[in-house]
Design an enzyme around this catalytic site. Structure first.
Site, mmCIF file in Angstrom:
data_model
loop_
_atom_site.group_PDB
_atom_site.id
_atom_site.type_symbol
_atom_site.label_atom_id
_atom_site.label_comp_id
_atom_site.label_asym_id
_atom_site.label_seq_id
_atom_site.Cartn_x
_atom_site.Cartn_y
_atom_site.Cartn_z
ATOM 1 N N LYS A 116 1.006 -1.040 0.003
ATOM 2 C CA LYS A 116 -0.213 -0.133 -0.087
ATOM 3 C C LYS A 116 0.898 1.405 0.090
ATOM 4 O O LYS A 116 0.330 2.276 -0.546
ATOM 5 C CB LYS A 116 -1.029 0.233 1.063
ATOM 6 C CG LYS A 116 -1.739 -0.937 1.260
ATOM 7 C CD LYS A 116 -2.335 -1.689 0.096
ATOM 8 C CE LYS A 116 -3.360 -3.011 0.350
ATOM 9 N NZ LYS A 116 -3.970 -3.606 -0.958
ATOM 10 N N GLU A 199 -2.764 7.114 8.053
ATOM 11 C CA GLU A 199 -3.467 7.626 7.040
ATOM 12 C C GLU A 199 -4.658 8.451 7.605
ATOM 13 O O GLU A 199 -4.998 8.084 8.593
ATOM 14 C CB GLU A 199 -4.159 6.642 5.937
ATOM 15 C CG GLU A 199 -4.804 7.202 4.993
ATOM 16 C CD GLU A 199 -5.062 5.952 3.892
ATOM 17 O OE1 GLU A 199 -4.444 5.620 2.969
ATOM 18 O OE2 GLU A 199 -6.549 5.488 4.077
ATOM 19 N N HIS A 234 -14.985 -2.435 7.848
ATOM 20 C CA HIS A 234 -14.175 -2.380 6.606
ATOM 21 C C HIS A 234 -14.592 -3.498 5.643
ATOM 22 O O HIS A 234 -13.857 -3.566 4.439
ATOM 23 C CB HIS A 234 -12.937 -2.224 6.752
ATOM 24 C CG HIS A 234 -12.578 -1.046 7.666
ATOM 25 N ND1 HIS A 234 -12.644 0.195 7.240
ATOM 26 C CD2 HIS A 234 -12.134 -1.015 9.277
ATOM 27 C CE1 HIS A 234 -12.198 1.065 8.434
ATOM 28 N NE2 HIS A 234 -12.025 0.225 9.499
ATOM 29 N N ARG A 291 -7.115 -8.572 -8.732
ATOM 30 C CA ARG A 291 -7.817 -9.707 -8.972
ATOM 31 C C ARG A 291 -9.099 -9.607 -9.588
ATOM 32 O O ARG A 291 -9.935 -8.160 -9.412
ATOM 33 C CB ARG A 291 -7.997 -10.492 -7.732
ATOM 34 C CG ARG A 291 -8.497 -9.627 -6.390
ATOM 35 C CD ARG A 291 -8.874 -10.398 -5.184
ATOM 36 N NE ARG A 291 -9.015 -9.643 -3.973
ATOM 37 C CZ ARG A 291 -10.230 -9.098 -3.710
ATOM 38 N NH1 ARG A 291 -11.355 -9.317 -4.559
ATOM 39 N NH2 ARG A 291 -10.372 -8.459 -2.451
#
Length: 497
Positions: A116, A199, A234, A291
């Site tokens: 990430k 973040e 999430h 994917r």
């Protein structure tokens, strides 16, 4: 040439891929664990091979065994589906090194987008807006110091993460040290990598993602957006396409950004670029899923593009059949993930035998299922057991159709999220499109009252189960052959000389 395809997965996605293979004249091959010996994907395949015991670490995550089966079955390609090894670049490379066609993106692109922090750096350099934060891999003390600079609330996120694992919300400086430790432990357990970064947490946002297709000849297109804002911890629960939050200008910007991301990563095959959209209409790059996505059917419904078949064609070296101007969105599609979880008890997983099953049908209804009546739901795998997808000419029609289909859908023997989905469809805020990633926390309360028909259904299920057990016991006690065996014997005697 792609002629025979091993599907390195299980459940509804394995069945979905095998159907696409069969429609294209390809031979599907299944792998299965001891727990999945009679699973639907095993029945769907033309050939099936056992690769180990029930735990995924001893079966579906064993790269060596999957490659061995591919050699034994003499397949030409391997499709990973989603989950398990689908985003593992080492698996992709092992498939390629063994001489098989990898039906997915290049390992290098998977590595870039799977980290990430690297992905954020690359996309920032490409001019794609990214969420403010700290990408550098720092020790705990330095992360605590940087957290104060970013401001609260913020997120601690696993660098190699996804699916909400290794992610922690932090509301104050006092919470940050413990959140870092917990996130590192989760990331290490889930991904074998305890690196984390920080973040800025954006509240009242929507989760928008864009489906892309890229061939081996440099052609890249997008198939429009999906909204995935209905989430819990999430984890996505309900998805739809298109999104009410976008006008044509913003939709075009997001599509162009997704294509830029794919080109920057050197991407080939199907992928999804995920964004967060704030209340002011500003979007930020979140991540790229390298994917096939769980929610791909809603895009297929509104565009008419079979994404799985396109993956197979791209892997075989063919050019994309579509140009960007060919992609038109028609109507509205909604998907509900049917999980073997109890929504009335904090969504805890539910296991047991499915003793009754009635599946919805009718116009605009698509069910992708990995279960059957009599199947045992075990604790070894993900709780996703089916996906219910509907299409309507308008969003209102799609909601009404989904509600009707959910009411028709009856699964007895295990708890499922069907009652939860019905209540969401009945929510006026959902119907009005007032969505955000905090919809469930801030604007939704699950009705704990038991619907009037539930006791009757439970009584029928209990009676049916008791009858089945009595019949089995009688057969075992008297050692009578089954009617099928008697019939087979009679047929054999008739053909004796």
């Amino acid at each position: 040439m792609l002629k025979k395809v091993l599907v390195a997965n299980r459940g509804e996605i394995a069945v979905r891929i095998m159907r696409a293979c069969q429609e294209m004249g390809l031979v599907p091959v299944a792998v299965y664990s001891e727990a999945d010996r009679t699973a639907p994907h095993v029945r769907q395949a033309q050939e099936a091979y056992c690769i180990g015991e029930a735990p995924a670490m001893q079966s579906y995550l064993r790269i060596d065994r999957i490659i061995d089966v591919a050699r034994k079955a003499q397949v030409s390609g391997i499709h990973p589906g989603y989950g398990f090894l689908a985003e593992n670049p080492d698996f992709a490379q092992a498939v390629i090194d063994a001489g098989f066609i990898w039906i997915g993106p290049p390992p290098a692109a998977m590595r870039m987008m799977g980290d990430k922090t690297v992905a954020r750096q690359e996309m920032g350099a490409a001019g794609i807006p990214i969420i403010p934060g700290v990408q550098q891999m720092l020790n705990d003390d330095d992360l605590v110091s940087k957290g104060a600079e970013i401001g609260f609330p913020l997120l601690v996120k696993a660098a190699a993460g996804g699916g909400g694992k290794g992610m922690r919300r932090v509301n104050s400086p006092e919470e940050l040290p413990q959140a870092i430790r917990i996130a590192r432990n989760e990331a290490r357990a889930a991904f074998g990598d305890d690196r984390v970064y920080l973040e800025k947490l954006l509240d009242t946002i929507r989760h928008i993602e864009v489906q892309i297709l890229a061939d081996q000849h440099g052609n890249v297109i997008h198939l429009g957006e999906r909204e995935c804002s209905i989430q819990r911890r999430h984890q996505k629960l309900i998805e739809e396409a298109p999104s009410l939050a976008l006008d044509e200008s913003l939709r075009s910007q997001l599509g162009e950004a997704a294509v830029t991301v794919a080109r920057r990563a050197g991407y080939v095959n199907a992928g999804t670029v995920e964004f967060l959209l704030d209340q002011d209409g500003k979007f930020y790059f979140l991540e790229m899923n390298t994917r096939l996505q769980v929610e791909h059917p809603v895009t297929e419904f509104v565009t008419g593009v079979d994404i799985v078949k396109e993956m197979l064609r791209i892997a075989a070296g063919r050019k994309l059949r579509y140009m960007q101007g060919d992609i038109q969105v028609n109507g509205w599609a909604i998907e509900c993930r049917i999980l073997a979880e109890d929504p009335y008890h904090n969504f805890i997983p539910s296991t047991g035998e499915i003793v009754g099953l009635w599946e919805p049908t009718g116009p605009g209804v698509r069910l992708e299922s990995g279960i059957y009546q009599g199947m045992e739901i075990t604790p070894y795998y993900d709780s996703l057991i089916a996906k219910l997808i509907v299409w309507g000419e308008t969003r209102a029609e799609a909601i009404l159709r989904m509600r009707r289909a959910l009411v028709e859908y009856q699964i007895m023997g295990v708890k499922t999220t069907i009652p939860f989905h019905i209540q969401v469809m009945n929510s006026t805020r959902y119907q009005g499109g007032q969505l955000s990633t905090r919809f469930l926390e801030d604007h939704f309360t699950l009705d704990q009252s038991v619907p009037a028909h539930v006791p009757e259904v439970a009584a029928v299920a209990a009676t049916l189960l008791a009858h089945q057990r009595t019949q089995k016991a009688a057969v075992l006690h008297h050692n009578h052959p089954s009617p099928w065996k008697l019939s087979a014997r009679r047929m054999a005697l008739r053909h004796l000389p």
